[in-house]
Motif scaffolding. Structure first.
Motif, PDB file in Angstrom:
ATOM      1  N   UNK A 243      -1.044  39.302 -22.664  1.00  0.00           N
ATOM      2  CA  UNK A 243      -2.499  38.480 -23.501  1.00  0.00           C
ATOM      3  C   UNK A 243      -2.950  39.354 -22.578  1.00  0.00           C
ATOM      4  N   UNK A 244      -3.949  39.002 -23.930  1.00  0.00           N
ATOM      5  CA  UNK A 244      -5.313  40.259 -24.345  1.00  0.00           C
ATOM      6  C   UNK A 244      -6.528  39.260 -23.025  1.00  0.00           C
ATOM      7  N   UNK A 245      -6.958  40.639 -22.784  1.00  0.00           N
ATOM      8  CA  UNK A 245      -8.259  39.995 -21.354  1.00  0.00           C
ATOM      9  C   UNK A 245      -8.926  39.964 -21.773  1.00  0.00           C
ATOM     10  N   UNK A 246      -9.942  39.067 -22.127  1.00  0.00           N
ATOM     11  CA  UNK A 246     -11.387  38.395 -21.849  1.00  0.00           C
ATOM     12  C   UNK A 246     -11.826  39.695 -20.971  1.00  0.00           C
ATOM     13  N   UNK A 247     -13.170  39.628 -22.012  1.00  0.00           N
ATOM     14  CA  UNK A 247     -14.113  40.074 -21.094  1.00  0.00           C
ATOM     15  C   UNK A 247     -15.096  39.544 -20.655  1.00  0.00           C
ATOM     16  N   UNK A 248     -14.308  39.863 -19.260  1.00  0.00           N
ATOM     17  CA  UNK A 248     -15.413  38.467 -18.268  1.00  0.00           C
ATOM     18  C   UNK A 248     -16.899  38.445 -17.489  1.00  0.00           C
ATOM     19  N   UNK A 249     -17.392  40.233 -17.242  1.00  0.00           N
ATOM     20  CA  UNK A 249     -18.209  40.686 -17.277  1.00  0.00           C
ATOM     21  C   UNK A 249     -18.670  40.314 -18.067  1.00  0.00           C
ATOM     22  N   UNK A 250     -19.068  40.196 -19.891  1.00  0.00           N
ATOM     23  CA  UNK A 250     -19.559  39.572 -20.418  1.00  0.00           C
ATOM     24  C   UNK A 250     -20.172  37.983 -20.704  1.00  0.00           C
ATOM     25  N   UNK A 251     -18.942  37.277 -20.550  1.00  0.00           N
ATOM     26  CA  UNK A 251     -19.043  36.095 -20.080  1.00  0.00           C
ATOM     27  C   UNK A 251     -19.928  35.098 -18.854  1.00  0.00           C
ATOM     28  N   UNK A 252     -19.506  35.801 -17.941  1.00  0.00           N
ATOM     29  CA  UNK A 252     -20.161  34.959 -17.157  1.00  0.00           C
ATOM     30  C   UNK A 252     -20.654  34.323 -17.063  1.00  0.00           C
ATOM     31  N   UNK A 253     -21.995  34.930 -17.639  1.00  0.00           N
ATOM     32  CA  UNK A 253     -23.628  34.845 -17.464  1.00  0.00           C
ATOM     33  C   UNK A 253     -23.655  33.206 -17.649  1.00  0.00           C
ATOM     34  N   UNK A 254     -22.590  33.086 -18.677  1.00  0.00           N
ATOM     35  CA  UNK A 254     -23.149  32.058 -19.970  1.00  0.00           C
ATOM     36  C   UNK A 254     -23.035  30.532 -19.240  1.00  0.00           C
ATOM     37  N   UNK A 255     -23.054  29.864 -18.806  1.00  0.00           N
ATOM     38  CA  UNK A 255     -23.417  28.040 -18.058  1.00  0.00           C
ATOM     39  C   UNK A 255     -22.359  27.377 -19.479  1.00  0.00           C
ATOM     40  N   UNK A 256     -21.595  26.278 -18.652  1.00  0.00           N
ATOM     41  CA  UNK A 256     -20.175  25.651 -19.426  1.00  0.00           C
ATOM     42  C   UNK A 256     -20.670  24.000 -19.999  1.00  0.00           C
ATOM     43  N   UNK A 456     -12.808  26.503  -6.310  1.00  0.00           N
ATOM     44  CA  UNK A 456     -12.560  26.283  -7.823  1.00  0.00           C
ATOM     45  C   UNK A 456     -11.392  27.040  -8.008  1.00  0.00           C
ATOM     46  N   UNK A 457     -10.633  25.556  -8.489  1.00  0.00           N
ATOM     47  CA  UNK A 457      -9.358  25.860  -9.086  1.00  0.00           C
ATOM     48  C   UNK A 457      -8.890  25.324 -10.793  1.00  0.00           C
ATOM     49  N   UNK A 458      -8.119  26.250 -11.588  1.00  0.00           N
ATOM     50  CA  UNK A 458      -9.022  26.070 -13.148  1.00  0.00           C
ATOM     51  C   UNK A 458      -7.150  26.375 -13.306  1.00  0.00           C
ATOM     52  N   UNK A 459      -6.918  26.464 -15.111  1.00  0.00           N
ATOM     53  CA  UNK A 459      -5.807  25.977 -15.891  1.00  0.00           C
ATOM     54  C   UNK A 459      -5.358  27.824 -15.418  1.00  0.00           C
ATOM     55  N   UNK A 460      -3.967  27.773 -15.601  1.00  0.00           N
ATOM     56  CA  UNK A 460      -3.774  29.179 -15.910  1.00  0.00           C
ATOM     57  C   UNK A 460      -3.992  30.185 -17.631  1.00  0.00           C
ATOM     58  N   UNK A 461      -4.772  31.279 -16.444  1.00  0.00           N
ATOM     59  CA  UNK A 461      -5.147  32.181 -18.151  1.00  0.00           C
ATOM     60  C   UNK A 461      -6.317  31.796 -18.284  1.00  0.00           C
ATOM     61  N   UNK A 462      -7.051  30.602 -17.484  1.00  0.00           N
ATOM     62  CA  UNK A 462      -8.440  29.990 -17.537  1.00  0.00           C
ATOM     63  C   UNK A 462      -8.927  30.901 -16.461  1.00  0.00           C
ATOM     64  N   UNK A 463      -9.041  31.566 -16.280  1.00  0.00           N
ATOM     65  CA  UNK A 463     -10.222  32.185 -15.433  1.00  0.00           C
ATOM     66  C   UNK A 463     -11.741  32.330 -15.667  1.00  0.00           C
ATOM     67  N   UNK A 464     -11.989  32.750 -16.751  1.00  0.00           N
ATOM     68  CA  UNK A 464     -13.034  32.799 -18.386  1.00  0.00           C
ATOM     69  C   UNK A 464     -14.118  31.431 -17.144  1.00  0.00           C
ATOM     70  N   UNK A 465     -13.214  30.143 -17.811  1.00  0.00           N
ATOM     71  CA  UNK A 465     -13.686  29.334 -16.987  1.00  0.00           C
ATOM     72  C   UNK A 465     -14.724  28.801 -15.995  1.00  0.00           C
ATOM     73  N   UNK A 466     -13.160  29.448 -15.212  1.00  0.00           N
ATOM     74  CA  UNK A 466     -13.367  29.162 -13.678  1.00  0.00           C
ATOM     75  C   UNK A 466     -15.011  29.976 -13.270  1.00  0.00           C
ATOM     76  N   UNK A 467     -15.059  31.405 -13.815  1.00  0.00           N
ATOM     77  CA  UNK A 467     -15.694  32.166 -13.238  1.00  0.00           C
ATOM     78  C   UNK A 467     -16.798  31.998 -13.963  1.00  0.00           C
TER      79      UNK A 467
END
Lengths: 486, 96
Positions: A243-256, A456-467
């Motif tokens: 699966x593609x790897x999201x750019x976690x370092x770029x999205x991590x500062x965007x609040x949900x 914090x636990x998240x859905x499978x492959x939802x690291x972006x949201x957990x971070x």
């Protein structure tokens, strides 16, 4: 303010701008190791000359204007369970004393491609079995916040080295909580990604259906950046997912916005230290104040997770560790009468008590007459545990709760009671059984000054949201900026 | 309930683990305690549940069959307790 006060993401900014060189950062780490590691004992092996050579090479390439990787010039420490060609990998076991891997783990290849500096090898519980470092054959690692206490385990040295600012980041492995529990007890950030997110090629196996590699850092951004660098498919590990790897370092500062947080009432029942319960509840209040919706979810099979875990993990371990036969590599006994005795004596001498205990439990659970009763039964309960999470994640985005039932305990306190030690993993184990991503981050301190972790636990492959959820909390608090001795 | 000493010895034999008498006694107690604890799983009726062996339930992961170099012999032998540069050396298996 010295270099060791900076997080990995701050160091990367300074390295990129040319404000500091990789050689300076690496030297600062090596100096911190010289000063502090006699007391902490986070490292098993540091090749200073090799680290400085790697750093100088990256500095030269930067001066030449070459394009560099995501972690260019950043020192990274490795848990002694990850193979790096030409450097010892012992798993903190006499069995592998002197073993030099002939190849790199996939994550080591990824770190090299990202131009990281491989700093050294960190102590751990033998073969990643334990929660305190007391099972290391090479001595205990001490918690930098209180040297009379354990740092957690099994990735003990990787957590303690980051907490003591001897390295900005490190890698560990997590089979039942071995990244999150020491991160929580050492007051830093640690993440176990989804099973399959990172290749396990070159990770010396403990329980293959549960093991995952993951990063430690002093803040969420640093962990997001390292995770991005080491994730991705590898054909050499057929359980790594393409699966593609999201750019976690770029999205991590965007609040949900519209974040839905689940809490599990049973997490706050008997057995949880009151100070930890209070710290975790106020962290959840912070999420409420940030606009998150908090609702209760049920995980009805949670109380079965430790029993399920030990049957499955030990069964897999008994099979995985059968490779240590005294023939291809590892310890060979000198006194035996025949081949069978050579196997048994080599293994009896090479393995420590906890490894033997788990091999014994696993062999028993897989043996004729008990296979259905123990092993297959545990696999069925594993599915029930996963189904609980699937249902919960229909209602919420992340589940928040404690990492550990107590803060760091004293060295020796649980060393002779394996079951009590196993119970310290009660909140972390289910993420491995279900294969979910989960993060531990600082959320307070006890009155005695020991760190408290939030999971914090998240859905499978939802690291972006957990971070991003973790970073939202971290951005409003300053727990992660505190460090031992100041 | 302690695991009988004979059972501990039998399992140690299956696992190819040489244990001391002290270890056999210790594991008899400790494994017995752990087995008592895991017996809680018997409370659950799992007759209609499929076993879950992996978190990501993949089947038949295939890749192209491409020739690639394998580990050089010297590298594969470098960590062996006994080797002669060509083979791993083991004690005689057939006696007489």
């Amino acid at each position: 303010m010295g270099l060791s006060d900076l997080s990995a993401s701050e160091l990367l900014d300074q390295l990129q701008s040319g404000a500091v060189s990789s050689r300076e950062v690496t030297q600062a780490c090596l100096a911190a190791i010289t000063v502090q590691d006699t007391a902490v004992h986070a490292f098993l092996h540091v090749d200073a000359a090799d680290a400085l050579q790697q750093a100088a090479a990256i500095d030269e390439r930067r001066v030449r204007g070459e394009s560099l990787g995501l972690l260019a010039g950043l020192p990274v420490a490795l848990k002694d369970v990850l193979c790096q060609q030409g450097q010892p990998a012992t798993c903190a076991s006499k069995m592998l004393s002197g073993f030099i891997p002939p190849y790199d783990a996939h994550v080591v290849t990824k770190l090299k491609q990202a131009d990281a500096v491989l700093l050294g090898r960190t102590n751990m519980d033998e073969f990643a079995m334990g929660s305190s470092s007391e099972n290391s054959a090479f001595g205990v690692t001490r918690n930098p916040w209180d040297l009379s206490r354990i740092p957690g385990g099994s990735s003990s040295g990787s957590a303690a080295a980051v907490a003591a600012r001897m390295t900005p980041v490190s890698l560990g492995s997590d089979t039942g909580g071995s990244i999150r529990q020491p991160a929580g007890l050492c007051g830093i950030v640690g993440m176990k990604p989804t099973y399959g997110r990172i290749s396990r090629y070159g990770l010396i196996a403990y329980a293959s259906s549960l093991d995952q590699i993951g990063p430690f850092g002093t803040d969420v951004r640093s962990v997001a950046t390292v995770l991005e660098a080491i994730s991705g498919h590898d054909p050499r590990d057929s359980t790594s997912v393409n699966q593609p790897v999201p750019e976690y370092s770029k999205s991590v500062d965007q609040p949900l916005t519209g974040l839905k947080i689940g809490i599990v009432p049973e997490h706050f029942s008997a057995g949880l230290d009151t100070e930890i319960a209070a710290a975790v509840k106020s962290a959840i209040d912070v999420y409420r104040s940030l606009g998150a919706e908090v609702r209760e979810v049920a995980l009805p099979h949670a109380k079965y997770c430790i029993a399920t875990y030990y049957l499955i993990a030990c069964s897999e371990a008994s099979s995985n560790l059968s490779r240590y036969d005294g023939i291809h590599y590892g310890h060979r006994a000198t006194s035996f009468k025949n081949l069978n005795e050579m196997y048994a004596a080599s293994r009896g001498e090479g393995f420590g008590a906890e490894v033997k205990r788990r091999i014994m439990l696993g062999t028993y659970a897989l043996s004729t007459g008990y296979y259905d009763q123990y092993y297959v039964k545990a696999l069925k309960v594993r599915r029930l545990i996963r189904q609980d999470f699937d249902a919960a994640f229909q209602q919420v985005d992340v589940i928040a709760g404690p990492v550990t039932p107590t803060a760091a305990f004293a060295i020796g306190e649980k060393a002779n009671d394996p079951l009590a030690m196993y119970l310290s993993d009660i909140y972390t184990i289910s993420a491995n059984l279900a294969g979910l991503p989960a993060i531990s981050l600082p959320c307070g301190f006890t009155t005695g000054g020991l760190p408290i972790g939030l999971q914090l636990q998240g859905r499978p492959f939802d690291e972006d949201r957990v971070l991003r959820a973790a970073r939202m909390y971290e951005a409003t608090t300053d727990w992660h900026t505190r460090r031992p001795n100041g | 309930m302690a695991l009988p000493l004979d059972t501990v010895k039998k399992v140690a034999g299956l696992a190819r683990l040489q244990l001391t008498d002290t270890e056999i006694e210790m594991f008899s107690q400790q494994l017995g305690g752990i087995l008592d604890y895991v017996a809680m799983l018997d409370e659950l009726d799992t007759s209609a549940v499929e076993p879950m062996v992996h978190a990501i339930e993949l089947t038949n992961v295939l890749r192209d069959d491409v020739l690639a170099p394998s580990l050089p012999r010297a590298d594969a032998l470098q960590n062996a307790p006994k080797q002669d540069g060509r083979y791993f050396l083991v004690p005689a298996i057939l006696e007489g």
